[in-house]
Design a protein around this motif. Structure first.
Motif, PDB file in Angstrom:
ATOM      1  N   ALA A 160       0.817  -1.034   0.038  1.00  0.00           N
ATOM      2  CA  ALA A 160       0.047   0.192   0.005  1.00  0.00           C
ATOM      3  C   ALA A 160       0.961   1.397  -0.132  1.00  0.00           C
ATOM      4  N   ILE A 161       1.837   1.334   0.993  1.00  0.00           N
ATOM      5  CA  ILE A 161       2.694   2.554   1.124  1.00  0.00           C
ATOM      6  C   ILE A 161       3.827   2.486  -0.102  1.00  0.00           C
ATOM      7  N   GLY A 162       4.215   1.229  -0.491  1.00  0.00           N
ATOM      8  CA  GLY A 162       5.137   1.108  -1.799  1.00  0.00           C
ATOM      9  C   GLY A 162       4.482   1.878  -2.910  1.00  0.00           C
ATOM     10  N   TYR A 163       3.186   1.706  -3.227  1.00  0.00           N
ATOM     11  CA  TYR A 163       2.631   2.215  -4.242  1.00  0.00           C
ATOM     12  C   TYR A 163       2.597   3.661  -4.435  1.00  0.00           C
ATOM     13  N   ALA A 164       2.188   4.219  -3.222  1.00  0.00           N
ATOM     14  CA  ALA A 164       2.035   5.574  -2.914  1.00  0.00           C
ATOM     15  C   ALA A 164       3.477   6.347  -3.404  1.00  0.00           C
ATOM     16  N   LEU A 165       4.579   5.721  -2.764  1.00  0.00           N
ATOM     17  CA  LEU A 165       5.937   5.939  -3.267  1.00  0.00           C
ATOM     18  C   LEU A 165       6.117   5.782  -4.915  1.00  0.00           C
ATOM     19  N   LYS A 175      12.474  13.051  -6.268  1.00  0.00           N
ATOM     20  CA  LYS A 175      13.451  13.818  -6.052  1.00  0.00           C
ATOM     21  C   LYS A 175      13.718  14.086  -4.482  1.00  0.00           C
ATOM     22  N   TYR A 176      12.779  14.145  -3.694  1.00  0.00           N
ATOM     23  CA  TYR A 176      12.539  14.586  -2.431  1.00  0.00           C
ATOM     24  C   TYR A 176      12.595  13.662  -1.534  1.00  0.00           C
ATOM     25  N   TYR A 177      12.746  12.205  -1.832  1.00  0.00           N
ATOM     26  CA  TYR A 177      13.036  11.226  -0.828  1.00  0.00           C
ATOM     27  C   TYR A 177      14.049  11.294  -0.141  1.00  0.00           C
ATOM     28  N   HIS A 200       2.222  -5.898 -16.601  1.00  0.00           N
ATOM     29  CA  HIS A 200       1.037  -6.322 -17.431  1.00  0.00           C
ATOM     30  C   HIS A 200       0.523  -5.073 -18.203  1.00  0.00           C
ATOM     31  N   ALA A 201       0.843  -3.662 -17.873  1.00  0.00           N
ATOM     32  CA  ALA A 201       0.435  -2.662 -18.642  1.00  0.00           C
ATOM     33  C   ALA A 201       1.640  -1.469 -18.711  1.00  0.00           C
ATOM     34  N   GLU A 202       1.501  -0.615 -19.622  1.00  0.00           N
ATOM     35  CA  GLU A 202       2.653   0.374 -19.590  1.00  0.00           C
ATOM     36  C   GLU A 202       2.233   1.446 -18.511  1.00  0.00           C
ATOM     37  N   PRO A 203       3.353   1.603 -17.490  1.00  0.00           N
ATOM     38  CA  PRO A 203       3.103   2.665 -16.442  1.00  0.00           C
ATOM     39  C   PRO A 203       2.981   4.064 -17.307  1.00  0.00           C
ATOM     40  N   LEU A 204       2.502   4.894 -16.309  1.00  0.00           N
ATOM     41  CA  LEU A 204       2.128   6.278 -16.863  1.00  0.00           C
ATOM     42  C   LEU A 204       3.853   7.127 -17.052  1.00  0.00           C
ATOM     43  N   VAL A 205       3.619   7.527 -17.901  1.00  0.00           N
ATOM     44  CA  VAL A 205       4.986   8.481 -18.488  1.00  0.00           C
ATOM     45  C   VAL A 205       4.412   9.798 -18.356  1.00  0.00           C
ATOM     46  N   LEU A 206       4.980  10.750 -17.212  1.00  0.00           N
ATOM     47  CA  LEU A 206       4.489  11.812 -17.263  1.00  0.00           C
ATOM     48  C   LEU A 206       5.848  13.073 -17.365  1.00  0.00           C
ATOM     49  N   PRO A 207       5.750  14.218 -17.895  1.00  0.00           N
ATOM     50  CA  PRO A 207       6.886  15.153 -17.907  1.00  0.00           C
ATOM     51  C   PRO A 207       7.050  15.736 -16.319  1.00  0.00           C
ATOM     52  N   ASP A 208       8.171  16.095 -16.345  1.00  0.00           N
ATOM     53  CA  ASP A 208       8.585  16.645 -15.086  1.00  0.00           C
ATOM     54  C   ASP A 208       8.098  18.154 -14.952  1.00  0.00           C
ATOM     55  N   VAL A 209       7.083  18.459 -14.203  1.00  0.00           N
ATOM     56  CA  VAL A 209       6.784  19.902 -14.251  1.00  0.00           C
ATOM     57  C   VAL A 209       6.781  20.633 -12.653  1.00  0.00           C
ATOM     58  N   VAL A 210       7.267  19.541 -11.830  1.00  0.00           N
ATOM     59  CA  VAL A 210       7.048  19.939 -10.453  1.00  0.00           C
ATOM     60  C   VAL A 210       8.484  20.523 -10.005  1.00  0.00           C
TER      61      VAL A 210
END
Length: 210
Positions: A160-165, A175-177, A200-210
């Motif tokens: 449960a926690i690992g998914y959040a990370l 980058k803040y871990y 089983h599925a391609e993960p989300l790939v998101l641009p770095d906007v943070v």
């Protein structure tokens, strides 16, 4: 059993649990977000969310609840804790902490950084990203003392926690871990159960906007 899943979504938690337990299941992988990309899914789950899980007459939509259900209902292979265990309270707390404290602010940031990138709402996304970072404090303290969250072993609390990370990593918040937290995530992701589930599925790939 059948699970509806999207790559990178919270449905990864029960999928990972199914893989760790070695249970037989049927999987349907949907495009993300399914209520937009596959509108007929609303006929299956009127919320349009994943996970959606069916086991006989049991129907569930909450990822952490499904994980707990699986280890309570089936042979848990050490992934669950029983009420008589001295760390049972801590175990439940981490299970609920994973969504109520960690994933919730991430989903707000995800929405306003990527799915509804309105400049007027950028400050909302920034605030929730900061909230997530601040709420890592208790987890950081725990992982500086021990390898796993409870019972000196890997449990569904770690899933449960690992998914959040992992979601934080997709959002570029990793980058803040702190070092112990970053190492913990890497150890979880190295587990064969995680790797099978994630493949089983391609993960989300998101641009770095943070």
């Amino acid at each position: 059993m059948k699970l509806w899943h999207c790559g990178g979504a919270r449905s990864l938690r029960p999928l990972w649990t199914l893989e760790e337990l070695g249970l037989d299941y049927e999987l349907e992988v949907l495009p993300f977000p399914p209520r937009v990309m596959q509108p007929d899914y609303l006929k299956v789950n009127s919320l349009g969310t994943v996970p959606y899980f069916v086991d006989g007459d049991t129907v569930m939509t909450e990822s952490v609840g499904i994980c707990q259900y699986l280890v309570d209902r089936y042979e848990d292979r050490g992934l669950g804790l029983r009420p008589e265990h001295p760390e049972y309270g801590a175990y439940l707390n981490w299970l609920h902490h994973s969504d109520a404290t960690l994933t919730f602010p991430q989903t707000i940031a995800l929405r306003y950084y990527f799915f509804e990138p309105d400049p007027a709402k950028r400050a909302v996304a920034d605030d929730y990203a900061k909230w997530f970072r601040a709420r890592l404090r208790r987890l950081d303290e725990c992982l500086e003392r021990q390898a796993y969250l409870v019972a000196e072993r890997f449990t569904v609390a770690d899933i449960a926690i690992g998914y959040a990370l992992y979601l934080g990593q997709m959002l570029h918040l990793d980058k803040y871990y702190k070092p112990a937290t970053a190492d913990y995530l890497q150890r979880l992701m190295a587990r064969p159960g995680f790797q099978r589930a994630n493949a089983h599925a391609e993960p989300l790939v998101l641009p770095d906007v943070v």
